[in-house]
Design an enzyme around this catalytic site. Structure first.
Site, PDB file in Angstrom:
ATOM      1  N   ASP A 225      -0.255   5.127   0.837  1.00  0.00           N
ATOM      2  CA  ASP A 225      -0.561   6.130   1.854  1.00  0.00           C
ATOM      3  C   ASP A 225      -0.663   5.509   3.238  1.00  0.00           C
ATOM      4  O   ASP A 225      -1.485   4.638   3.470  1.00  0.00           O
ATOM      5  CB  ASP A 225      -1.858   6.857   1.506  1.00  0.00           C
TER       6      ASP A 225
ATOM      7  N   ASP B 291       0.879  -1.166   0.000  1.00  0.00           N
ATOM      8  CA  ASP B 291       0.000   0.000   0.000  1.00  0.00           C
ATOM      9  C   ASP B 291       0.914   1.213   0.000  1.00  0.00           C
ATOM     10  O   ASP B 291       2.105   1.110   0.285  1.00  0.00           O
ATOM     11  CB  ASP B 291      -0.845  -0.043   1.290  1.00  0.00           C
TER      12      ASP B 291
HETATM   13  C1  XBP Z   1      -5.342   6.130   0.602  1.00  0.00           C
HETATM   14  C2  XBP Z   1      -6.455   6.925   0.034  1.00  0.00           C
HETATM   15  C3  XBP Z   1      -6.170   7.942  -1.019  1.00  0.00           C
HETATM   16  C4  XBP Z   1      -5.528   9.185  -0.453  1.00  0.00           C
HETATM   17  C5  XBP Z   1      -5.749  10.403  -1.317  1.00  0.00           C
HETATM   18  O1  XBP Z   1      -4.729   5.385  -0.318  1.00  0.00           O
HETATM   19  O2  XBP Z   1      -7.559   6.720   0.448  1.00  0.00           O
HETATM   20  O3  XBP Z   1      -7.352   8.262  -1.624  1.00  0.00           O
HETATM   21  O4  XBP Z   1      -6.022   9.481   0.813  1.00  0.00           O
HETATM   22  O5  XBP Z   1      -5.288  10.189  -2.608  1.00  0.00           O
HETATM   23  P1  XBP Z   1      -3.948   4.011   0.034  1.00  0.00           P
HETATM   24  P2  XBP Z   1      -6.174  10.655  -3.872  1.00  0.00           P
HETATM   25  O6  XBP Z   1      -4.729   2.905  -0.561  1.00  0.00           O
HETATM   26  O7  XBP Z   1      -2.592   4.162  -0.574  1.00  0.00           O
HETATM   27  O8  XBP Z   1      -3.852   3.900   1.528  1.00  0.00           O
HETATM   28  O9  XBP Z   1      -6.663  12.028  -3.544  1.00  0.00           O
HETATM   29  O10 XBP Z   1      -5.213  10.645  -5.014  1.00  0.00           O
HETATM   30  O11 XBP Z   1      -7.278   9.670  -4.005  1.00  0.00           O
HETATM   31 MG    MG Z   2      -2.992   3.197   3.279  1.00  0.00          MG
END
Ligand code: XBP
Ligand code: MG
Length: 252
Positions: free
Chosen positions: A12, A10
């Protein structure tokens, strides 16, 4: 257990702590630029993270947190415009080097490559955000380290749907039994476990109290030889940081 072939990461909250000081700040910049008096505090953003996807999160805010807002006729277009502006501000933060990788990430990626393991990414965030994060932290060549970068709107449903992990494994040509996932959130582990993937969790400020009872191991970060992780759940077999040997042990 089939032979372990790949690590699926993953982004974020896992590769980097992007939400509080990255995405949230970029959203607020976009709102300010659009002349909106919306301000997502650290606390409010924690609630909004219940919904994955930036566009989806803006809509959730409008639907559930705003009282006297008259949405424009073309609400989708309005949200898409705000999200484009947000992405621009987020990329600026990345290019300015404001978002470092979390402890142990660079070391584990390099160790896994040296061990002949395949690397992949399965994230909800916009593809450009992944490229800029890798370039700004590991250098442009690091993009080639990943056999698959599955991101954003390539799948119909976002986490906690398992779609993005199914997509990544299909493009790797591997089964869940040959992979391990690395996640940071409840939405994330629901997605990875929904795809049949054994999952290791590194929590962050927003996810520490979430439910990870199915995880292989829950730690506060991946750790370094001189910076041991804290084990929050599971048996780290005496390990002090996530490395290929420990991960092989955990999945065996
Ligand atoms: C987490 C998310 C993403 C980000 C924002 O992603 O929910 O939407 O918060 O990014 P991950 P965008 O699966 O990596 O934890 O604004 O580009 O959607
Ligand atoms: Mg994440």
């Amino acid at each position: 257990m089939s032979e372990l072939k790949a690590f699926i990461f993953d982004v974020d909250g896992t590769l980097a702590d992007t939400e509080r000081d990255g995405h949230r700040v970029a959203f607020n910049e976009a709102f300010r630029e659009a002349g909106l008096d919306w301000d997502w505090s650290v606390e409010l953003y924690g609630k909004l993270l219940a919904v994955t996807g930036g566009k989806e999160r803006i809509r959730y805010f409008i639907d559930s947190f705003l009282q006297d807002f008259t949405p424009p006729e073309d609400l989708d277009g309005f949200i898409a415009g705000l999200h484009q502006s947000k992405t621009r501000h987020y990329l600026d933060l990345l290019q300015a080097g404001k978002i470092p990788l979390r402890p142990g990430v660079e070391r584990l990626l390099k160790e896994a490559r040296d061990a002949g393991l395949t690397l992949a990414i399965a994230t909800t965030t916009t593809p450009a955000n992944v490229v800029y994060l890798l370039e700004s932290t590991l250098g442009r060549e690091s993009i080639e380290w990943f056999a698959v970068i599955a991101a954003g709107d390539v799948v119909p449903a976002k986490k906690p749907s398992p779609d993005i992990f199914h997509y990544a494994m299909a493009h790797l040509g591997l089964s869940a039994a040959q992979c391990v996932a690395f996640e940071d959130s409840e939405n994330g582990i629901q997605a990875s476990m929904g795809a049949g993937l054994k999952t290791i969790i590194t929590v962050n400020g927003y996810t520490r109290d979430q439910d990870f009872n199915e995880a292989l191991l829950v730690v506060d970060h991946m750790g370094e030889p001189d910076m041991p992780f804290e084990v929050l759940q599971g048996d780290a077999k005496g390990g002090t940081h996530l490395d290929v040997e420990l991960i092989r042990h955990l999945v065996a």
